[in-house]
Design a protein around this motif. Structure first.
Motif, short mmCIF file in Angstrom:
data_model
loop_
_atom_site.label_atom_id
_atom_site.label_comp_id
_atom_site.label_asym_id
_atom_site.label_seq_id
_atom_site.Cartn_x
_atom_site.Cartn_y
_atom_site.Cartn_z
N LEU A 43 0.83 -1.20 0.00
CA LEU A 43 0.00 0.00 0.00
C LEU A 43 0.87 1.25 0.00
O LEU A 43 0.62 2.20 -0.76
CB LEU A 43 -0.94 0.00 1.20
CG LEU A 43 -1.84 1.23 1.35
CD1 LEU A 43 -2.77 1.39 0.15
CD2 LEU A 43 -2.64 1.14 2.65
N GLN A 44 1.91 1.29 0.83
CA GLN A 44 2.79 2.45 0.87
C GLN A 44 3.51 2.65 -0.46
O GLN A 44 3.67 3.78 -0.94
CB GLN A 44 3.80 2.30 2.01
CG GLN A 44 3.15 2.41 3.37
CD GLN A 44 4.14 2.25 4.49
OE1 GLN A 44 4.76 3.23 4.90
NE2 GLN A 44 4.30 1.03 4.96
N VAL A 45 3.93 1.56 -1.09
CA VAL A 45 4.58 1.65 -2.40
C VAL A 45 3.62 2.20 -3.44
O VAL A 45 3.98 3.06 -4.26
CB VAL A 45 5.14 0.27 -2.83
CG1 VAL A 45 5.55 0.27 -4.29
CG2 VAL A 45 6.32 -0.12 -1.94
N LYS A 46 2.38 1.75 -3.40
CA LYS A 46 1.39 2.21 -4.37
C LYS A 46 1.06 3.69 -4.19
O LYS A 46 0.96 4.43 -5.16
CB LYS A 46 0.13 1.35 -4.28
CG LYS A 46 0.37 -0.06 -4.77
CD LYS A 46 -0.81 -0.96 -4.49
CE LYS A 46 -0.50 -2.39 -4.91
NZ LYS A 46 -1.58 -3.30 -4.57
N ILE A 47 0.91 4.13 -2.95
CA ILE A 47 0.65 5.55 -2.70
C ILE A 47 1.85 6.38 -3.15
O ILE A 47 1.69 7.43 -3.78
CB ILE A 47 0.32 5.79 -1.22
CG1 ILE A 47 -1.06 5.19 -0.89
CG2 ILE A 47 0.35 7.29 -0.90
CD1 ILE A 47 -1.42 5.21 0.59
N ALA A 48 3.06 5.92 -2.86
CA ALA A 48 4.27 6.64 -3.29
C ALA A 48 4.33 6.74 -4.81
O ALA A 48 4.67 7.80 -5.35
CB ALA A 48 5.52 5.93 -2.75
N LYS A 49 3.98 5.67 -5.50
CA LYS A 49 3.99 5.68 -6.97
C LYS A 49 3.03 6.73 -7.51
O LYS A 49 3.38 7.52 -8.40
CB LYS A 49 3.65 4.30 -7.51
CG LYS A 49 3.68 4.18 -9.02
CD LYS A 49 3.34 2.76 -9.46
CE LYS A 49 3.45 2.54 -10.94
NZ LYS A 49 2.57 3.33 -11.75
N VAL A 50 1.82 6.76 -6.98
CA VAL A 50 0.84 7.75 -7.43
C VAL A 50 1.32 9.16 -7.08
O VAL A 50 1.16 10.09 -7.87
CB VAL A 50 -0.55 7.45 -6.84
CG1 VAL A 50 -1.54 8.55 -7.16
CG2 VAL A 50 -1.07 6.11 -7.37
#
Length: 169
Positions: free
Chosen positions: A54-61
């Motif tokens: 989840l943290q990786v996905k938020i960072a990507k966005v």
């Protein structure tokens, strides 16, 4: 690194430089605090791997949404701070709304977050530690709305205007 964002130490160094630069030029800039809502509970229900994902996905966005001149960083478990040079709280809120819209329309999984936006200058300036505390407190206020009604919330404050905009997306 997990998220490919700056770490806490790099953020603190950049924040000191930006605060000095903005004050010297009498320009506004913003610090955005983004907190994953009820992250500890979310981790308990979904597990550590899902939390990292989840943290990786938020960072990507976030990397896709914020400007190239902005300085995004991971700031502890479930928290991010973004320095937005030459920005007002209204401009930062527009970018954060785009972030939320992009996050909600992309296949990134569940979880939601709240945002606190603290503007520094041009009328008065806080030191970096005060600004971080202020942005985190605003994100915490925004997150308090998510307890009763899950969603995405923004709370902003401007030193000279002291305005607030709680928003549900």
């Amino acid at each position: 690194p997990l998220t490919h964002l700056y770490n806490q130490k790099a953020l603190e160094d950049h924040l000191k430089l930006e605060a000095a630069r903005a004050e010297r030029r009498n320009e506004a800039f913003c610090l955005v605090a983004l907190h994953i809502n009820q992250f500890a509970d979310w981790l308990g229900a979904n597990g550590e791997k899902a939390g990292r994902d989840l943290q990786v996905k938020i960072a990507k966005v976030a990397l896709e949404t914020f400007r190239e001149t902005d300085i995004p960083s991971r700031f502890g478990e479930g928290s991010f701070l973004i320095i937005m040079p030459k920005s007002t709280a209204a401009q930062a809120a527009d970018v954060c709304r785009r972030l939320i819209k992009t996050y909600r329309t992309s296949p990134v999984g569940d979880g939601n977050f709240s945002v606190g936006i603290a503007q520094n200058g041009p009328d008065s300036f806080k030191n970096p530690e005060q600004l971080m505390t202020h942005a985190a407190a605003l994100a915490g206020e925004a997150e308090s709305h998510a307890v009763d009604q899950p969603g995405f919330y923004i709370r902003r404050s401007v030193e000279s205007v002291a305005s607030a905009l709680p928003s549900l997306f």
